[in-house]
Design an enzyme around this catalytic site. Sequence first.
Site, mmCIF file in Angstrom:
data_model
loop_
_atom_site.group_PDB
_atom_site.id
_atom_site.type_symbol
_atom_site.label_atom_id
_atom_site.label_comp_id
_atom_site.label_asym_id
_atom_site.label_seq_id
_atom_site.Cartn_x
_atom_site.Cartn_y
_atom_site.Cartn_z
ATOM 1 N N PRO A 274 0.805 -1.321 -0.060
ATOM 2 C CA PRO A 274 0.020 0.022 -0.095
ATOM 3 C C PRO A 274 0.903 1.145 0.059
ATOM 4 O O PRO A 274 1.777 1.271 0.673
ATOM 5 C CB PRO A 274 -0.652 0.053 1.387
ATOM 6 N N ARG A 276 -0.835 4.988 -1.197
ATOM 7 C CA ARG A 276 -1.671 5.991 -1.007
ATOM 8 C C ARG A 276 -2.661 5.784 0.190
ATOM 9 O O ARG A 276 -2.940 6.503 1.130
ATOM 10 C CB ARG A 276 -2.860 5.987 -2.092
ATOM 11 N N TYR A 316 -4.809 14.457 -13.298
ATOM 12 C CA TYR A 316 -5.964 13.579 -13.427
ATOM 13 C C TYR A 316 -7.176 14.216 -13.368
ATOM 14 O O TYR A 316 -8.046 13.729 -13.165
ATOM 15 C CB TYR A 316 -5.719 12.490 -12.373
ATOM 16 N N CYS A 342 2.334 29.731 -15.024
ATOM 17 C CA CYS A 342 1.833 30.171 -16.360
ATOM 18 C C CYS A 342 1.395 29.206 -17.065
ATOM 19 O O CYS A 342 1.857 28.719 -18.284
ATOM 20 C CB CYS A 342 2.666 30.979 -17.042
ATOM 21 N N GLU A 343 0.160 28.516 -16.847
ATOM 22 C CA GLU A 343 -0.620 27.410 -17.510
ATOM 23 C C GLU A 343 -1.900 27.654 -16.865
ATOM 24 O O GLU A 343 -2.308 27.654 -15.836
ATOM 25 C CB GLU A 343 -0.114 25.946 -17.105
ATOM 26 N N TYR A 370 1.414 11.094 -3.398
ATOM 27 C CA TYR A 370 1.498 11.728 -4.839
ATOM 28 C C TYR A 370 1.284 13.246 -4.757
ATOM 29 O O TYR A 370 0.931 13.891 -5.856
ATOM 30 C CB TYR A 370 0.675 10.832 -5.868
HETATM 31 C C1 LIG Z 1 2.439 2.574 -7.273
HETATM 32 C C2 LIG Z 1 2.668 1.029 -6.837
HETATM 33 C C3 LIG Z 1 2.091 0.763 -5.502
HETATM 34 C C4 LIG Z 1 1.171 1.433 -4.540
HETATM 35 O O1 LIG Z 1 0.065 1.941 -5.282
HETATM 36 P P1 LIG Z 1 -0.959 2.634 -4.242
HETATM 37 O O2 LIG Z 1 -2.064 2.980 -5.158
HETATM 38 O O3 LIG Z 1 -0.403 4.064 -3.728
HETATM 39 O O4 LIG Z 1 -1.315 1.781 -2.881
HETATM 40 C C5 LIG Z 1 2.332 -0.489 -4.958
HETATM 41 N N1 LIG Z 1 2.891 -1.502 -6.155
HETATM 42 C C6 LIG Z 1 3.350 -1.181 -7.166
HETATM 43 C C7 LIG Z 1 4.250 -2.108 -7.942
HETATM 44 C C8 LIG Z 1 3.280 -0.106 -7.558
HETATM 45 O O5 LIG Z 1 3.717 0.564 -8.713
#
Ligand SMILES: *Cc1c(COP(=O)(O)O)cnc(C)c1O
Length: 414
Positions: A274, A276, A316, A342-343, A370
Amino acid sequence: MNPFVYRNGILCAEGVPLPQIAAEHGTPCYVYSRAALLARYEAFRQALAGRDAMICYAVKANSNLAILNQFARAGAGFDIVSGGELARVLAAGGDPAKVVFSGVGKTADEMRQALASGVFCFNVESAEELERLNELAGESGRTAPIALRVNPDVDPKTHPYISTGLRSNKFGVAYADAFALYLRARELPHIDIAGIACHIGSQLLDPAPAAEAAGKVLALVDQLADAGIILRHLDLGGGIGIRYRDETPPDVADYLAPILAQLAGRKEKILFEPGRALVGNAGILLTRIEYLKHGEEKNFAIVDAAMNDLMRPALYDAWHDILAVRQDAGAEAEYEVVGPVCESGDFLGHARRLAVASGDLLAILSAGAYGMAMSSNYNTRPRAAEVLVDGAKSFLVRGRERPEQLFALETVID
Ligand SMILES: *Cc1c(COP(=O)(O)O)cnc(C)c1O
């Protein structure tokens, strides 16, 4: 737990009023809650209690050393995607024996660095990568533990930019090719087949796709066992979503339940990665309103944070809740919350109702993942400071960059 709550009309991070942090460290500034990080880690730990399991925090979500150090001290492993992230993990006191190395484009140097550090596993994503790793391991007199990252071809039902487990994605080895590649791996003298990995995407709110992917992975594990290839671990990736606006992500335990149910009676160690879910809601971006500009069609709140600090809205069209740090500070109006870059894509929120005055502070919520990790120096903007709060105390864990640092590596010629 939500560590960002109002006390006496002022938004606080745990026990620290945000205006105090702004006064001490300036804005824009990322503010993280130690208690929130650790509570999320603990939720994973409890959901996996009694199992042979490892929680490998995905470093790319937020790679600040202080955050890595908190997780290392809590016992976490790490999921890395570059040699730079490995260096960070080691500098933060992380244990290389708990590191999994993911990524489609590992360079030879990165592989040598990871072999020398003794990482737990290389999550290999192609046939060529497997051959290169075997060669380099041989040259360094080591054996490389590997898992193949298989692409289970399930639709995670998330934003197309963050879905990774479809056949059309660049990630992983096609499900149909994985068996043959394991047979090849068995022939290679410097490769130790340790496990299998999959990761289907990010910001997943429905547990069903991950459970479906786990089912496909297990079918392959059994097929491999029939061929005499016994895996020691299953790495089921990360991707668990969080609330940004009105999403209702399941509890960690509920999300994992349909996966864990399929693992009943199995001996393999289980890994999750994990990112995020551990840090997203443990951080905010604190910014100050420079100007309010009332137009005929729209009102703008021009703030001192921008897309270079928090790229998710521009990239996104992501939603982040925005709160006034001081409650009821002015007449309520609808604002475009925008930065100075400036965007036209430089916005943090569209059509937000805010009661604010010029000079007020805003908190951009759910910015722990992120956020800083994807920041840039576009417009020669020094990166924001980062502060970690622990109860009534706050600590500067990354100083604000200075402009001269941004061009220190540059030279002019005659
Ligand atoms: C980005 C990534 C994660 C983490 O993803 P989350 O959405 O932040 O939990 C885990 N494993 C791999 C291989 C990733 O590229």
